[in-house]
Each structure stands twice: as C-alpha cells, then as structure tokens.
Design an enzyme around this catalytic site. Sequence first.
Site, mmCIF file in Angstrom:
data_model
loop_
_atom_site.group_PDB
_atom_site.id
_atom_site.type_symbol
_atom_site.label_atom_id
_atom_site.label_comp_id
_atom_site.label_asym_id
_atom_site.label_seq_id
_atom_site.Cartn_x
_atom_site.Cartn_y
_atom_site.Cartn_z
ATOM 1 N N HIS A 1 -3.078 2.173 1.613
ATOM 2 C CA HIS A 1 -4.088 3.231 1.689
ATOM 3 C C HIS A 1 -4.116 4.076 0.411
ATOM 4 O O HIS A 1 -3.137 4.153 -0.345
ATOM 5 C CB HIS A 1 -3.813 4.132 2.892
ATOM 6 C CG HIS A 1 -2.484 4.839 2.814
ATOM 7 N ND1 HIS A 1 -2.273 5.965 2.053
ATOM 8 C CD2 HIS A 1 -1.295 4.567 3.396
ATOM 9 C CE1 HIS A 1 -1.026 6.365 2.162
ATOM 10 N NE2 HIS A 1 -0.403 5.526 2.974
ATOM 11 N N GLU B 1 2.891 2.834 9.137
ATOM 12 C CA GLU B 1 3.999 3.124 8.232
ATOM 13 C C GLU B 1 5.305 3.143 9.029
ATOM 14 O O GLU B 1 5.284 3.321 10.254
ATOM 15 C CB GLU B 1 3.756 4.488 7.567
ATOM 16 C CG GLU B 1 4.857 4.985 6.637
ATOM 17 C CD GLU B 1 5.108 4.067 5.462
ATOM 18 O OE1 GLU B 1 5.682 2.975 5.700
ATOM 19 O OE2 GLU B 1 4.766 4.428 4.327
#
Length: 247
Positions: free
Chosen positions: A9, A87
């Site tokens: 990202h 994550e």
Amino acid sequence: MIKLVLLRHGESQWNLENRFTGWHDIDLTDNGRIEASNAGRAIKEAGLTFDIAYTSVLKRAIRTLWNALDVLDLMWIPVVKSWRLNERHYGALQGLNKSETSRKYGEEQVLVWRRSYDTPPPVLDKDDERYPGTDRRYAELGEAEIPLSECLKDTVERFLPIWRDTIEPEIRKGRKVLIVAHGNSLRALVKYLDNISEEDIVGLNIPTGIPLVYELDDDLKPLKSYYLGDQEAIKQAVQAVAGQAKA
C-alpha cells in the site's frame, strides 16, 4: 511466462508518523494516494493487466488497490478481500513510534521484533481497546485466529492457506493476478516464493507504493523479480524502510 504483481500500500498516516501500524485501520496520506496512482501508471507503462485482485480488509491497502485499478481502467475486475492478507499484528507495540520504542528498548531488540522470523512483539491484553476481536470485520474468525501479537512466522502461516487454496489455483488457470497488501504480509509471500532463510529474511524490506513483478515458470517457481520504476529511487525507498526504527 506467468507474471504476478505484488504491491505494498501507499504511505499511510502512521507510516508518515513512523508508528507501528499492524491491524489498526489507518488511511493513506495524500502522498500515499499519489503513490498508489503512480503504481498504477508504472504497471500500465509495463504493459501489464489483471483478471483478479486480492487485498486485505484494511483501508490503506484497499484504497491503494482502488487508485491503481482506476488508473488501469480495471475497477470492474473481481476483488477478493481477506484478513489473511492483513499486516502482521504488532501486539502491544501497535500505535507506538518506532524511534521512541528503539530508544526505550534498544535498536537491537526492536529490530528483532520488526524483522526476525519467530520472535513476536509483546502481546496485547484482550481487554485492550486495540484488540481486533471486537471489530465486526473479524466476526467470523474463531478466537484462536485473532492475534494478540504476531511474528513473521505467524504471518506466513496465516497467509499461505489463501495463497495455496485460492490465489495459486487462479494463477494456474491462466488468470493474471495483482496482490495489494502490506510490508510483512508481502514479506511472508516473498519468503515463501524465493525460499529465503529465516536468517536472511531479516534484511528484506519492501517499500510503499512500488510494484514488484515476479516472473514465474509453469510450476510457479520464480525466474526473476524486479521493481517497476526508477531503480535509484527504489533503492533509496528500500533503505528508508530499513532505517525506520533508528533511535
């Protein structure tokens, strides 16, 4: 030849503030949105396209995917969102500034927490407001699946099922795949694809917003991998990630 594209990202607000983010659902900065669009342009200039995309359930990855697909005029393709691409969970470190944490615990200890394979950060208590078990998006997960902290090994173990059971079969069907995820969930996949040792994975850093292309053979074994874009700028971005926890 099979081409798989991985994308971390774009810069998030907590990336900018140099904080451990983990499963906290922070959004992109304005610069992060630009990075995401630039990633789409780099992919387009490389002549790559996609049939399906995979991302996490965290908005910084989802929005990065949106921006990249918008540039590629591919917002219509199927998108699969899964917590397995999240994550890694940073436990009790989540939200803390990385440099301040290094000053408190020492750079060596923080490097172990950030980059080692099998040493997780200190765990969260379940009554901590940061505990993800109260979040609706994880309502279908069993209690044992909801982390209180994760090392990279834990992240590998939760990522590989969706790779083996869902993503890999799509690639074998000939579908062109884009994965937009996070620094450590992508490190988990890169470790698996490149068969990187537990010792060497410590040195792997993935920058925000820069497409990473894997060329794979018919058995999905890597032939080569490379970032798209200016190579000197990419080198500097990788070094910046490596230096985030300096006291």
